[in-house]
Design a protein around this motif. Structure first.
Motif, PDB file in Angstrom:
ATOM      1  N   SER A   1     -45.532  48.508  18.482  1.00 37.42           N
ATOM      2  CA  SER A   1     -44.225  48.492  17.819  1.00 37.42           C
ATOM      3  C   SER A   1     -44.292  49.327  16.558  1.00 37.42           C
ATOM      4  CB  SER A   1     -43.829  47.052  17.451  1.00 37.42           C
ATOM      5  OG  SER A   1     -43.841  46.210  18.575  1.00 37.42           O
ATOM      6  N   VAL A   2     -43.125  49.683  16.056  1.00 33.78           N
ATOM      7  CA  VAL A   2     -43.017  50.437  14.806  1.00 33.78           C
ATOM      8  C   VAL A   2     -42.009  49.733  13.908  1.00 33.78           C
ATOM      9  CG1 VAL A   2     -42.407  52.631  13.731  1.00 33.78           C
ATOM     10  CG2 VAL A   2     -43.556  52.614  15.948  1.00 33.78           C
TER      11      VAL A   2
ATOM     12  N   LEU B   1     -40.151  40.296  15.595  1.00 32.93           N
ATOM     13  CA  LEU B   1     -39.732  41.118  16.727  1.00 32.93           C
ATOM     14  C   LEU B   1     -40.866  42.020  17.203  1.00 32.93           C
ATOM     15  CD1 LEU B   1     -36.119  42.124  15.637  1.00 32.93           C
ATOM     16  CD2 LEU B   1     -36.744  40.650  17.547  1.00 32.93           C
ATOM     17  N   ALA B   2     -41.580  42.610  16.240  1.00 31.95           N
ATOM     18  CA  ALA B   2     -42.683  43.497  16.616  1.00 31.95           C
ATOM     19  C   ALA B   2     -43.776  42.712  17.328  1.00 31.95           C
ATOM     20  CB  ALA B   2     -43.246  44.187  15.380  1.00 31.95           C
ATOM     21  N   GLY B   3     -43.999  41.481  16.887  1.00 32.58           N
ATOM     22  CA  GLY B   3     -45.046  40.667  17.487  1.00 32.58           C
ATOM     23  C   GLY B   3     -44.771  40.321  18.935  1.00 32.58           C
ATOM     24  N   ILE B   4     -43.496  40.272  19.310  1.00 27.47           N
ATOM     25  CA  ILE B   4     -43.162  39.977  20.702  1.00 27.47           C
ATOM     26  C   ILE B   4     -43.803  40.998  21.642  1.00 27.47           C
ATOM     27  CG2 ILE B   4     -41.260  39.900  22.350  1.00 27.47           C
ATOM     28  CD1 ILE B   4     -39.512  38.776  20.081  1.00 27.47           C
TER      29      ILE B   4
ATOM     30  N   SER C   1     -39.790  39.740   7.433  1.00 30.57           N
ATOM     31  CA  SER C   1     -40.305  38.655   8.281  1.00 30.57           C
ATOM     32  C   SER C   1     -39.721  38.734   9.686  1.00 30.57           C
ATOM     33  CB  SER C   1     -39.980  37.302   7.653  1.00 30.57           C
ATOM     34  OG  SER C   1     -40.599  37.167   6.396  1.00 30.57           O
ATOM     35  N   ALA C   2     -38.421  39.009   9.755  1.00 35.63           N
ATOM     36  CA  ALA C   2     -37.775  39.131  11.058  1.00 35.63           C
ATOM     37  C   ALA C   2     -38.343  40.299  11.851  1.00 35.63           C
ATOM     38  CB  ALA C   2     -36.271  39.296  10.871  1.00 35.63           C
ATOM     39  N   ALA C   3     -38.593  41.427  11.159  1.00 35.40           N
ATOM     40  CA  ALA C   3     -39.154  42.597  11.842  1.00 35.40           C
ATOM     41  C   ALA C   3     -40.542  42.290  12.383  1.00 35.40           C
ATOM     42  CB  ALA C   3     -39.201  43.782  10.877  1.00 35.40           C
ATOM     43  N   ALA C   4     -41.332  41.549  11.604  1.00 41.08           N
ATOM     44  CA  ALA C   4     -42.674  41.190  12.060  1.00 41.08           C
ATOM     45  C   ALA C   4     -42.605  40.325  13.318  1.00 41.08           C
ATOM     46  CB  ALA C   4     -43.425  40.461  10.944  1.00 41.08           C
TER      47      ALA C   4
END
Length: 850
Positions: free
Chosen positions: A580-581, A817-820, A812-815
């Protein structure tokens, strides 16, 4: 990875390939201890970006005490053009920076690292560095040659002349044939490498053309002798009055144990004019004439002496003839004055001494009386089409012949080498031009152990070009003797900086060099140019534009005990796999410079942006937290904040959006300013309305208004003028009722909005992301972290204006989503990546771009 940008992104979510480019920081972070000695000795001062340019930093710097990573870095823009064009590649900007720091000894040492003759070239160099100097785009190029002449003279007069350090002694003996500038330079660098070097010279004196070809009024013998003495002090042995091919041969030297040879025999045979009568008595080849005079022999020429040629030898010959008693020596040159190859300084000095220069004139024949020169027949010339040199070809004008009575003729149209010295023991070959054939990169001849450089290879050129050749030959000979690859890493890549910012550079006159009076100097061989005084030197050095930023003075290398400095670091490009980016590239404050006519920003130092003012309030800032105004250091009594500069303004900047944070940081800074002030401080915030985004921000606003006494005025400022005598600022504004008010303030703070940097917009284009009209990343209303490209997420101000708590929430939200995208490989059997300390992690990863 700091100093790194994303060049592109290929693939699909979970299996992206990111192409990265990492710029060098020139400090090895694995070694850097953050001791900061590099910054202490760095002579380059730059505006400190962290302090918004209100203070300075060094080129070797740490952005702020808590910076992560905690090591230092060095700012470089590239190679200064002066260094690139110098044939010896002297670190010109480096020694000029050291002059500015009054570190003359270190400046001499830096110069002699690359060039053994600062005093010689400080007088007779053709200074190509000055022709490349960026300063000429503003006014005049720096007087680079005069600056290192000052250093050489200072070093010589100090009583402690600098002698370079030698490396450990090596057994291989080296022979240098010819003690001119090329041979002496080669000997200098090989001696520093530890080789036993012997120089063989056929003349009774050392220096070659420096000594016998250049008159003492341009290059005093004491200067040459002093700089040759340094080479002696390095252990080089000199043998004069011995000629190769007669007194010894290369073969004999080989049998004596010499392992490598350098031929620097120069070009000391004058070319013939090719006209009738040049063999007559009274015709003296230019170099022969100069050599005889410089060796102390007397030559009587008579009063009228015609010197044929337009180069430096011709200038030297005609001015020498004037000093040896000829009443009317003059120059005959077949082209125009503008096309004369001689140095401009020589031409000017020649004319100042009353010497005539006959241009567009060419000799046809020399006429004799009783076997001696009586006259010279010439023809007028006209300039035709350009020839191979780029200059217009001179063509004779039919029927324009005329006679000039003369007592002597001195041809000075060029030189060539005498190769009778080469015996059958040498496999060397000559070119069609009569020069020695060598590899142009390594200067190695057809005989592997024989190298050559200077005029013997290039034909008649300049002193500094011969020095550059001697330096390159020494490098090749060292590699040859050590059995190394002569070509590895060569040629060095020298590219000059072209994008030097010139905005705000104030024109400053070039320091002039004083000369001995013309009517006095023609009576002797005393030096004509008298050089710079120390005050002239410092004035001239201050004009340097610091083209490369880091001056490459290498003082940091000397003081860094951890040996963390690495000036050889280069750009590194790599490709990594990521799942992810996340884009968190932030914003930059709006630059109000285009609105200078409205707000006097840049013009008046007491008009600051909100970020600049915040640095003043900071204990680590340029004033250590003391509330003073930049113009005079006085404590302000009244400060005004002007809101919505660069935001909610379609008339001046086109940014109609609200930046969300300006109101609250204006209130915060007003409250902090009151705390920092020693007395009662009047703080006024001019606004359209106050927008208190965030929890309990309204309470903070009310406390500022009702308890702290911060004034809030709903008004657009009509105009802002300066009270010149006091430096105060005068505001005219209309209140809500349309009534005009006038009021003066000590400081004006512009609450500038946020906007997306051009670099972030360019990044979005590389990643094929959609942007809105203002450059913010487009995101769906109900999925504010997702961009138009799956697997690429945006948070913080790149997604839209917001304050810190909002940015943290989005991060936090981006982390999440990226973690998914990494869930499938977490704790699975995917390929693993290993760091140097053997730490491993999954190949699929998140790329954060900040």
């Amino acid at each position: 990875m700091t100093n790194t940008e994303v060049l592109g992104l290929d693939g699909e979510p979970g299996i992206f390939k990111a192409r990265l480019r990492q710029q060098p920081r020139f400090v090895d972070l694995s070694k850097c201890t953050s001791w900061g000695e590099c910054s202490k000795v760095c002579p380059i001062e730059l505006p400190n970006e962290y302090d918004e340019g209100l203070a300075s930093r060094k080129a070797a710097y740490k952005r702020y005490p808590q910076a992560i990573p905690g090591g230092y870095a060095i700012t470089k823009r590239g190679n200064a053009p002066c260094r690139v064009t110098c044939p010896a590649h002297v670190s010109v900007q480096g020694y000029i920076a050291l002059i500015n720091a009054q570190k003359y000894s270190e400046a001499v040492e830096l110069f002699k690292k690359d060039h053994p003759f600062p005093g010689v070239c400080g007088r007779v160099c053709h200074h190509p560095c000055e022709a490349a100097c960026t300063r000429q785009s503003v006014d005049d190029p720096l007087a680079i040659m005069n600056l290192h002449r000052f250093l050489a003279d200072w070093d010589r007069k100090s009583g402690r002349p600098f002698i370079p350090r030698k490396k450990e002694s090596k057994p291989e003996k080296v022979a240098i044939i010819g003690a001119g500038p090329a041979g002496l330079t080669c000997a200098y660098f090989l001696a520093m490498e530890g080789y036993p070097v012997t120089v063989f010279e056929k003349l009774p004196v050392l220096g070659g053309m420096l000594t016998v070809g250049i008159p003492a009024y341009r290059l005093p013998r004491t200067i040459i002798e002093a700089e040759i003495q340094t080479i002696r002090d390095l252990g080089v042995e000199f043998k004069t009055g011995v000629e190769i091919g007669k007194d010894f041969t290369i073969g004999q030297l080989r049998r004596q144990g010499y392992k490598a040879f350098f031929l620097g025999i120069g070009s000391q045979v004058c070319k013939a004019l090719g006209i009738e009568g040049e063999e007559l008595e009274g015709v003296y080849p230019g170099l022969d004439f100069l050599r005889e005079v410089n060796l102390g022999h007397k030559i009587k020429l008579g009063d009228r002496v015609a010197v044929v040629g337009g180069g430096n030898v011709a200038m030297d010959a005609v001015r020498t003839a004037r000093r040896t008693g000829s009443a009317h020596p003059f120059i005959i040159y077949r082209r125009s004055l503008e096309e004369m190859p001689a140095n401009a300084e020589e031409i000017e000095e020649c004319q100042a001494e009353g010497i005539e220069i006959m241009t567009l004139t060419n000799p046809v024949r020399v006429i004799a009386e009783a076997g001696r020169v009586k006259a010279i027949e010439c023809i007028r010339m006209a300039l035709g089409a350009p020839d191979q040199s780029g200059r217009r070809r001179p063509e004779p004008i039919a029927g324009s012949e005329f006679l000039i009575e003369v007592d002597a003729v001195i041809p000075a149209i060029g030189q060539e080498s005498d190769w009778a010295c080469l015996t059958e023991e040498c496999a060397c070959a000559l070119t069609a031009w009569g020069t020695l054939q060598v590899d142009p990169l390594t200067l190695q001849s057809n005989d592997p152990d024989i190298f050559a450089g200077g005029d013997a290879v290039s034909g008649p050129r300049t002193v500094v070009e011969a020095i550059g050749a001697g330096k390159e030959a020494a490098l090749s000979m060292d590699r040859f003797l050590q059995g190394l690859d002569l070509r590895q890493g060569r040629p060095a890549q020298w590219e000059g900086v072209m994008d030097v910012p010139l905005e705000g550079v104030i024109p400053q006159a070039r320091a002039r060099v004083s000369h001995a009076p013309a009517d006095q100097r023609i009576q002797n061989f005393n030096e004509v140019q008298l050089g710079y005084r120390e005050s002239d030197t410092r004035q001239e050095a201050s004009r340097c534009l610091k083209c490369g930023v880091c001056s490459e003075c290498y003082q940091c290398l000397e003081v860094c005990l951890a040996q963390a400095i690495d000036h050889n670091q280069t750009v590194v490009e790599r490709e990594i796999e990521v799942g992810s980016v996340v884009l968190a590239t932030g914003s930059r404050p709006y630059d109000p410079s285009p609105l200078e006519g409205l707000y006097q920003y840049r013009r008046n130092p007491n008009v600051l942006t909100s970020l600049e003012f915040e640095r003043i309030l900071s204990a680590s800032g340029p004033t250590q937290g003391h509330l003073i105004r930049p113009s005079d250091g006085k404590e302000p009594q009244k400060i005004a904040w002007l809101q919505c500069i660069g935001s909610r303004d379609t008339d001046h900047c086109g940014n109609s959006y609200c930046s969300s944070v300006c109101c609250m940081y204006a209130i915060k800074d007003a409250m902090m300013a009151k705390e920092h002030a020693k007395g009662d401080l009047d703080c006024t915030i001019f606004n359209m309305d106050i927008r208190t985004f965030g929890k309990d921000y309204e309470k903070y606003y009310l406390r500022a208004r009702d308890k702290a006494g911060v004034r809030f005025i709903k008004a657009r400022v009509h105009s802002l003028d300066e009270i010149a005598e006091e430096g105060d600022l005068y505001l005219r504004y209309a209140d809500e009722n349309g009534q005009i008010h006038e009021e003066s303030f000590d400081l004006i703070i512009l609450s500038v909005g946020l906007q997306v940097p051009e670099s972030s917009k360019e990044l979005a284009r590389r990643l094929s992301l959609d942007l809105d009209q203002y450059g913010f990343v487009k995101t769906p209303t109900f999925a504010p972290i997702e961009t138009s490209r799956p697997g690429v997420y945006a948070c913080g101000v790149f997604q839209g204006p917001k304050d810190i708590p909002g940015s943290v929430t989005e991060a936090s939200a981006a982390a999440c989503l990226a973690g998914i995208k990494l869930a499938d490989v977490r704790n699975g059997g995917c390929p693993m990546w290993f760091t140097p300390d053997k730490t491993c992690f999954p190949a699929a990863r998140i790329l954060w771009k900040s």
